[in-house]
Design a protein around this motif. Structure first.
Motif, PDB file in Angstrom:
ATOM      1  N   THR A  62       0.859  -1.178   0.000  1.00  0.00           N
ATOM      2  CA  THR A  62       0.000   0.000   0.000  1.00  0.00           C
ATOM      3  C   THR A  62       0.900   1.234   0.000  1.00  0.00           C
ATOM      4  O   THR A  62       2.086   1.131   0.354  1.00  0.00           O
ATOM      5  CB  THR A  62      -0.881   0.042   1.277  1.00  0.00           C
ATOM      6  N   PRO A  63       0.354   2.408  -0.344  1.00  0.00           N
ATOM      7  CA  PRO A  63       1.188   3.628  -0.338  1.00  0.00           C
ATOM      8  C   PRO A  63       1.828   3.872   1.030  1.00  0.00           C
ATOM      9  O   PRO A  63       2.978   4.264   1.112  1.00  0.00           O
ATOM     10  CB  PRO A  63       0.197   4.742  -0.683  1.00  0.00           C
ATOM     11  N   GLU A  64       1.094   3.547   2.076  1.00  0.00           N
ATOM     12  CA  GLU A  64       1.648   3.751   3.421  1.00  0.00           C
ATOM     13  C   GLU A  64       2.834   2.804   3.640  1.00  0.00           C
ATOM     14  O   GLU A  64       3.871   3.182   4.166  1.00  0.00           O
ATOM     15  CB  GLU A  64       0.591   3.485   4.517  1.00  0.00           C
ATOM     16  N   GLU A  65       2.624   1.558   3.224  1.00  0.00           N
ATOM     17  CA  GLU A  65       3.693   0.570   3.395  1.00  0.00           C
ATOM     18  C   GLU A  65       4.924   0.965   2.585  1.00  0.00           C
ATOM     19  O   GLU A  65       6.056   0.822   3.033  1.00  0.00           O
ATOM     20  CB  GLU A  65       3.214  -0.823   2.957  1.00  0.00           C
TER      21      GLU A  65
END
Lengths: 93, 485
Positions: free
Chosen positions: A19-22
């Protein structure tokens, strides 16, 4: 020294969906690691023998002898899918 | 019109015929039952560790030495990472920097024209499992609905031999491949059976205008499993690329698939991004050390290579083509070598073996060993021809009879009344009789017209029932016709 890393490409090569956060989290973590490597690389190593392995050992061969194999049922039974004593996987291309 | 030049490099995979796999003790000689030669190591079960097979390392060093390579005393195993289920680890253990062998050469001969093909590297890796693509397309990967995997072959020791782009024609590529196969066979490190996939070729082909020094865009053709297919696939690819370029197009760097039935290569996949195998040293394996002493020990086990054996045979007066056929067959070259000796004409024996004997075996669909032909038979027969006891055509008749099991050459020649008379006494009598009957021919010869000479030889041969040694007849006749008294 600035270290750049294309975390999205690395993730793609490893076939890991992030994910973008990851992406951000791991990007920061990997940068820390690479920066540490940079620091190590900056050490004066003139006159130090290059090492390719931490152990002072080579080869570690075994003789060309046949040993026991597993009963196919023992591992095929753990596979998600099998057919005719073979592992069955989705189409590859 | 532009004149084009092909630039070809070959990658050859050779499965070694060790008893056990590269990194585990599963057998390499498995039957048809899938997944019966597997263990935690070749199935990549967690915690399993690879342990290299010493015999396989000796095998690759042997190949490297035979190809005149430098053997790296220290080399490393790497992981080649890729996503394809034919190896359950998601990487193949291979080599990257520091392969076992580098910088070799292989001499290739096409119709008497020698070429030296540079060997870039020879490295050690492991074979993959067998994938069967199930679907409507008859096993074609593109039409597959799903794929079945058998890991019996996964982990079999595999040696990859990579050439420099030194090859310039399909014929040269074939000659290189054939010679490499001969070398591997003579080293005894692989059964090198193309049809069984224990030796396989990938051809990198590009073309460029003659005189150009930059390389053109290349394609890589896979799935070539015979020497003939290799030559055909490369020929096709060269022609195709020239056609594309002459039509104003450009070559796409891609992997192509050789189709034996259509005789064409087709695009398999375009590489979307440059391949990134993220090679890194395999931490599970120790550095490889092939000491000079071990290299010497391995070198001492290498017997004469095919090229050397051919030269030795050619030095006996045998032509190159015949020498190639002899050396390609251990049986034939064994018989040949054992038959040689005093008074045995090497060239004649070589031609019998590669001509009459091979044709006989093919015609009768029998093995040489079941015919009972021995080197002693060949030696005796050779001496009989050499001494003039047997004409060369009679010798062939005797040879066939020996192959048929009718007995030894002396016995057969005797039984069939094929022995030539080289006893000059009997021949002199015949010559005298013929000359007496042909006074005008004799007169013409004595006055310098040699035309009737051949006629007289024929008459003498007839007189002797065809059993005289023609060379003796000639010399006696010469003597008598020049003798003016």
């Amino acid at each position: 020294m600035p270290v750049e890393i294309d975390i999205a490409r690395v993730a793609h090569l490893a076939r890991i969906a992030l994910t973008p956060e990851e992406l951000e989290t791991y990007s920061a973590q990997l940068l820390d690691i690479l920066e540490h490597a940079e620091r190590v690389q900056a050490l004066p190593t003139e006159g130090v023998e290059p090492t390719s392995h931490p152990l002072a050992m080579v080869n570690g061969f075994r003789p060309d002898e046949i040993g026991p194999c597993l009963d196919p049922e023992s591992f095929l039974s753990q596979a998600p899918d099998t057919e005719d004593s073979r592992f069955r996987v989705p189409r590859i291309l | 019109m532009t004149a084009w030049e092909a630039v070809i490099g070959l990658e050859t995979h050779v499965e070694l015929s060790t008893k056990s796999k590269m990194f585990c003790s599963c057998p390499t000689d498995f039957g048809d039952e899938p997944n019966t030669a597997c263990c935690p190591v070749c199935l990549a079960l967690p915690g399993a560790l690879p342990v290299p097979n010493e015999e396989a390392i000796a095998g690759i060093v042997k190949i490297g030495l035979a190809l005149e390579c430098d053997i790296n005393e220290s080399s490393l195993f790497y992981r080649k990472n890729y996503f394809y289920p034919d190896l359950p680890k998601n990487y193949q253990i291979s080599q990257y920097t520091f392969p076992v062998c580098e910088h070799g050469t292989l001499d290739v001969d096409v119709n008497g024209e020698p070429t030296v093909v540079g060997i870039t590297r020879v490295h050690m890796e492991e074979d993959t499992g067998k994938s069967s693509h199930i679907g409507d397309g008859g096993g074609r990967i593109h039409d597959a609905r799903h794929t079945l995997l058998d890991f019996n072959r996964a982990g079999v020791p595999l040696v990859e031999v990579v050439t420099e782009p030194d090859i310039r024609s399909a014929e040269q590529a074939r000659a290189y491949a054939a010679e490499l196969q001969r070398i591997v066979l003579s080293l005894g490190v692989s059964d090198a059976r193309l049809e069984a996939g224990s030796m396989r070729f990938d051809a990198n082909v590009s073309v460029r205008p003659v005189g150009e020094t930059k390389l053109g865009t290349r394609t890589e053709t896979k799935n070539v499993n015979s020497l003939r297919s290799l030559q055909r696939a490369i020929s096709f690819e060269i022609d195709r690329q020239i056609q594309v370029l002459e039509d104003g197009g450009s070559i796409v760097q891609e992997t192509r698939h050789w189709n034996e039935d259509t005789g064409a290569t087709t695009s398999m996949r375009v590489k979307e991004e440059s391949e990134d195998y993220r090679y890194f040293q395999d931490p599970d394996l120790l550095p490889l050390e092939v000491t000079a002493a071990w290299q010497d020990e391995i070198r001492s086990t290498i017997t004469a290579l095919p090229a050397e054996r051919r030269v030795a045979i050619i030095e006996q007066g045998v032509d190159r083509e015949t020498a190639v056929i002899l050396v390609d067959s251990d049986e034939l070259s064994g018989l040949f070598a054992a038959a040689l000796g005093d008074g045995v004409p090497a060239r004649t024996v070589a031609l019998w073996l590669t001509g009459d004997v091979v044709a006989y075996l093919r015609r009768n669909e029998v093995e040489l060993s079941s015919t009972g032909l021995t080197s002693e038979h060949l030696a005796v027969l050779g001496r009989m021809v050499d001494s003039g006891d047997l004409s060369s055509s009679a010798a062939k008749e005797v040879l066939i009879a020996v192959l048929d099991g009718d007995g030894g050459p002396g016995e057969i020649a005797d039984d069939r009344d094929l022995l030539q008379v080289s006893d000059t006494g009997a021949i002199e009598e015949a010559v005298d009789a013929v000359l007496a009957d042909n006074a005008d021919a004799l007169e013409r010869i004595r006055s310098g017209d040699m035309k009737p000479f051949g006629f007289l030889v024929g008459q003498v041969m007839r007189h002797m029932g065809g059993k005289a040694d023609p060379s003796v007849v000639r010399s006696v006749l010469e003597e008598k016709t020049t003798d003016s008294r």
